[in-house]
Write a protein that holds these residues in place. Sequence first.
Motif, short mmCIF file in Angstrom:
data_model
loop_
_atom_site.label_atom_id
_atom_site.label_comp_id
_atom_site.label_asym_id
_atom_site.label_seq_id
_atom_site.Cartn_x
_atom_site.Cartn_y
_atom_site.Cartn_z
N SER A 49 -42.41 14.48 -60.60
CA SER A 49 -42.81 15.63 -59.80
C SER A 49 -44.16 15.39 -59.14
O SER A 49 -44.37 15.74 -57.96
N ALA B 215 -39.85 26.93 -42.65
CA ALA B 215 -41.30 26.83 -42.81
C ALA B 215 -41.85 28.18 -43.17
O ALA B 215 -41.53 29.19 -42.55
N LEU C 216 -45.39 14.75 -54.90
CA LEU C 216 -46.45 15.42 -54.16
C LEU C 216 -47.46 14.45 -53.57
O LEU C 216 -48.12 14.76 -52.58
N LEU D 116 -39.12 20.66 -55.35
CA LEU D 116 -40.46 20.56 -54.77
C LEU D 116 -40.55 19.36 -53.82
O LEU D 116 -41.20 19.44 -52.76
N PHE D 117 -39.90 18.27 -54.17
CA PHE D 117 -39.90 17.09 -53.31
C PHE D 117 -39.20 17.38 -51.99
O PHE D 117 -39.65 16.97 -50.92
N ARG D 118 -38.08 18.10 -52.06
CA ARG D 118 -37.36 18.44 -50.82
C ARG D 118 -38.20 19.34 -49.92
O ARG D 118 -38.20 19.18 -48.70
N LYS D 119 -38.93 20.26 -50.53
CA LYS D 119 -39.71 21.21 -49.74
C LYS D 119 -40.95 20.58 -49.12
O LYS D 119 -41.32 20.88 -47.99
N THR D 120 -41.60 19.69 -49.86
CA THR D 120 -42.88 19.16 -49.40
C THR D 120 -42.76 17.84 -48.64
O THR D 120 -43.48 17.61 -47.67
N VAL D 121 -41.87 16.97 -49.08
CA VAL D 121 -41.76 15.64 -48.47
C VAL D 121 -40.62 15.59 -47.45
O VAL D 121 -40.81 15.19 -46.29
N LYS E 291 -39.13 18.16 -46.32
CA LYS E 291 -39.33 19.32 -45.43
C LYS E 291 -38.01 19.96 -45.04
O LYS E 291 -37.76 20.30 -43.88
N ARG F 163 -47.75 27.10 -43.03
CA ARG F 163 -47.22 26.48 -41.82
C ARG F 163 -46.83 27.55 -40.80
O ARG F 163 -47.05 27.41 -39.60
#
Length: 417
Positions: A297, A397, A301, A386-391, A393, A401
């Motif tokens: 995790s 939004a 990030l 969290l990876f899908r949301k931040t990296v 994307k 953002r």
Amino acid sequence: MKHFLSKIMVIARRDFRAILFSRSFLFFILGPLFPVIVAWMAGGIGASVQGAAGEARLGIAMSETESALISDARQSLHHALPRLPGLEMLQGDRNGTGEIRAVMADGPGERNVAAVLAGTLDEPSLSGPSNRIAAWQGDVSLLVDEARRLRDLRAGARQREWPAITLQPMAQPSQVDEAGGRIRTAQAGQTLLFLLTMLLAGMVLSNLVEEKANKIIEVLAAAVPMDAVFFGKLLAMLGVSFVGIAVWGSAAALVLVAGGSGLSMLATPAVGWPVFILLCIAYFACAYLLLGSLFLSIGGLAATVREVQTLSMPVTMAQLLVFFLASYALGHQGQPVEMAAAIFPFSSPFAMLARAAMQPEIWPHFVAIAWQALWVFLIVRAGAALFRKTVMKSGPAKGRRGLGALLSQSVRSFRRA
């Protein structure tokens, strides 16, 4: 579900083969062995130097008759007290302080005299460095007392009889000794589990950051669900860790066998050695997967190695606190602090391993392993989201953002106006 598991195994096999046959993994495996080899060589050299220096001996500066009595006394006591210092008979009656100092000033030579016993059997005096004569005071007192006994015996006195001690060995150790031995076994298991987990879990983090930098993770995410990628990477790194442990364990076993020691130095755990070893493997897997999922995790990030170090440092410090909590709970079996350490997922493997050494019940370990596996599943799912949301994307939004887009649009409208 079957299709999802097959995707996990594809990722796991890919990562396992890529890491296992890499040169960096070879150096990683050999790295911890170098300090062991250096320590072994240093110990051998130290023993050689110590042997060259010779054993410290006790110089005897008495009359010829009393010196012979001291020598006979040492032979009489040697079978019961083999640690008595060796003797060096000095020629003549060297009672002068200057002569005694000159004898000890010779240093490590053939005689290697560290202290000198002078005077008579009735009024003995021990000369030498303060730490040496303090350490030898009891041994010299025994030698002089035994020499007096031999002198009186040869003069016709009645022989002194030593008391006969009847030995009654017990089949089982006392409860105090058994509890203390099991505590040492539990501490050894906790320490080994903590060191292996902290040493090996970092590979998960570095592997993910490297694949993010090379854009490989994006290719994997396009073909396989992100949850399957994370689970596959965890299983692959767990398999690689077991390979490393097998290599290090084989080397440690060879060292123990060569040194003539083994598991006999530790007390038998309450569940028995076979079950305890299986639980060690299971709890290592749980501790590794828990910490590895957290590191995954964090890796999701972080964009650079510097960010990885910044984000992983608090986790490492927190893991130390978790280990201290489990170690403290070891001495409070059955109390609330021990139950809390067993329930908290990150300290649960350490606390339950200690329980296996102290208590014979087996069923709590099945519950604990299932509980820890549930938390691994939850952390991986949260990390993948969290990876899908931040990296990656993916998704609408929101938050900053959206506010930033609104401000940018307002600035452009103001300029056009």
